[in-house]
Design an enzyme around this catalytic site. Sequence first.
Site, PDB file in Angstrom:
ATOM      1  N   LYS A   1       0.869  -1.179   0.000  1.00 19.55           N
ATOM      2  CA  LYS A   1       0.000   0.000   0.000  1.00 19.55           C
ATOM      3  C   LYS A   1       0.905   1.228   0.000  1.00 19.55           C
ATOM      4  CE  LYS A   1      -4.077   1.922   0.167  1.00 19.55           C
ATOM      5  NZ  LYS A   1      -5.079   1.815  -0.936  1.00 19.55           N
TER       6      LYS A   1
ATOM      7  N   ASP B   1      -5.531  -3.057  -2.418  1.00 20.71           N
ATOM      8  CA  ASP B   1      -6.957  -3.010  -2.761  1.00 20.71           C
ATOM      9  C   ASP B   1      -7.170  -3.497  -4.197  1.00 20.71           C
ATOM     10  OD1 ASP B   1      -5.550  -0.763  -3.620  1.00 20.71           O
ATOM     11  OD2 ASP B   1      -7.168   0.667  -3.224  1.00 20.71           O
TER      12      ASP B   1
ATOM     13  N   ASP C   1      -2.569 -12.347   4.928  1.00 19.71           N
ATOM     14  CA  ASP C   1      -3.658 -13.037   5.630  1.00 19.71           C
ATOM     15  C   ASP C   1      -4.944 -12.886   4.827  1.00 19.71           C
ATOM     16  OD1 ASP C   1      -5.041 -14.330   7.781  1.00 19.71           O
ATOM     17  OD2 ASP C   1      -5.746 -12.350   8.433  1.00 19.71           O
TER      18      ASP C   1
ATOM     19  N   ASP D   1      -6.984 -15.746   2.006  1.00 23.06           N
ATOM     20  CA  ASP D   1      -8.367 -16.232   2.130  1.00 23.06           C
ATOM     21  C   ASP D   1      -9.114 -16.048   0.810  1.00 23.06           C
ATOM     22  OD1 ASP D   1      -7.998 -16.892   4.816  1.00 23.06           O
ATOM     23  OD2 ASP D   1      -9.953 -16.091   5.412  1.00 23.06           O
TER      24      ASP D   1
HETATM   25  C1  IPM Z   1      -4.113 -17.590   9.309  1.00 26.17           C
HETATM   26  C2  IPM Z   1      -5.034 -17.256  10.445  1.00 26.17           C
HETATM   27  C3  IPM Z   1      -4.222 -16.680  11.598  1.00 26.17           C
HETATM   28  C4  IPM Z   1      -3.554 -15.421  11.103  1.00 26.17           C
HETATM   29  C5  IPM Z   1      -5.017 -16.427  12.886  1.00 26.17           C
HETATM   30  C6  IPM Z   1      -5.740 -17.657  13.363  1.00 26.17           C
HETATM   31  C7  IPM Z   1      -4.160 -15.850  13.976  1.00 26.17           C
HETATM   32  O1  IPM Z   1      -6.029 -16.391  10.015  1.00 26.17           O
HETATM   33  O2  IPM Z   1      -3.194 -18.415   9.516  1.00 26.17           O
HETATM   34  O3  IPM Z   1      -4.302 -17.067   8.224  1.00 26.17           O
HETATM   35  O4  IPM Z   1      -4.149 -14.330  11.128  1.00 26.17           O
HETATM   36  O5  IPM Z   1      -2.399 -15.499  10.695  1.00 26.17           O
HETATM   37 MG    MG Z   2      -6.043 -16.043   7.933  1.00 25.13          MG
END
Ligand code: IPM
Ligand code: MG
Length: 364
Positions: free
Chosen positions: A194, A226, A250, A254
């Site tokens: 960023k 973003d 993180d 996801d």
């Molecule tokens: C991940 C999880 C962890 C993180 C949490 C559970 C602390 O979300 O491994 O991605 O934020 O790193």
């Molecule tokens: Mg995570």
Amino acid sequence: MTQEYRITLLPGDGIGPEIMAVTVEILKTIEAQHHINFTFQEALIGGAALDAAGHPLPDETLEKCRNSDAVLLAAIGGYKWDTLPRNLRPETGLLGLRSGLELFANLRPATILPQLIDASSLKREVVEGVDLMVVRELTGGIYFGQPRGVFATESGEQRGVNTMAYRESEIDRIGRVAFEAARKRNRKLCSVDKANVLEVSQLWRDRITALSAEYPDVELTHLYVDNAAMQLVRAPKQFDTIVTGNLFGDILSDIAAMLTGSIGMLPSASLGASGPGVFEPVHGSAPDIAGQDKANPLAMVLSAAMMLRYGLNQAEAADRIEAAVLQVLENGCRTTDIQSPGTTVLGCQAMGEALMKALSVSAK
Ligand code: IPM
Ligand code: MG
């Protein structure tokens, strides 16, 4: 000659013990065929450790992990511990493990398997062929920066503070891991930051750009976080290897996971400069389905394959586990999270049994 490995198992919380049990059975199945001998030792982490020992990462656990060749971790956390003070949260145990073992590099591959295209929430033409890897910095950035805390101001109002900070050396070492990873893939690296707003990101961008001189064979691009999030759902096939800081990694991992249909499919490897790595699924402990034999064990099983590949240098054994996963999916076996019309829904244990069958067939 048989290779001996000491593996620390951290089943943790929620669905953790169920998916770990399946994975250990798989590892036992491949031992003989690959001249490997695992010695498994269990240790406590997360909520399970809190309940039994009063701390989410007991010293004994860290010691056992340090004295092993690799660590397999399932998942931590649950509603029960969500209201505890931060130093006693299950998540704090996981972060302590990462920093205690100096696991600064987190590799999160997201590959769309042809059998699961219809499980993705995105259109087939958008996700077909996606094969990317997020290289996430794991022991620095805002997760660990100081100062942090909630402090009273002079007016008596509370103020929450976290600090996003990176040293040049921290950026360089994760940058090198990422360039090397890109070299083994399609030689494209996208660095996400960023830098239009944050000084720490400007330093990140400058260092990664400087490093690229050492890797002229890798094409380097930069994206703001973003835009990167948007591009991941708009046109994910443009990505090969992504390198980014702890928080952005993180979030982006996801998103990347969901491209593949379910976060229940994605493994990860956390590696340091030396010493044992930790191999764990990207997903969490799913307390809502814990104990019901509904969990998808495949991300955990694929994490064991990553352990074999990246932690123990047993690529052939890793290949076999990955092939068995493809085979059971090809046979139409699914857990509820990845089911689609015409497939057979199995519980966690039955999925494990299907995998064992696929492994024993491939041994013949
Ligand atoms: C991940 C999880 C962890 C993180 C949490 C559970 C602390 O979300 O491994 O991605 O934020 O790193
Ligand atoms: Mg995570």
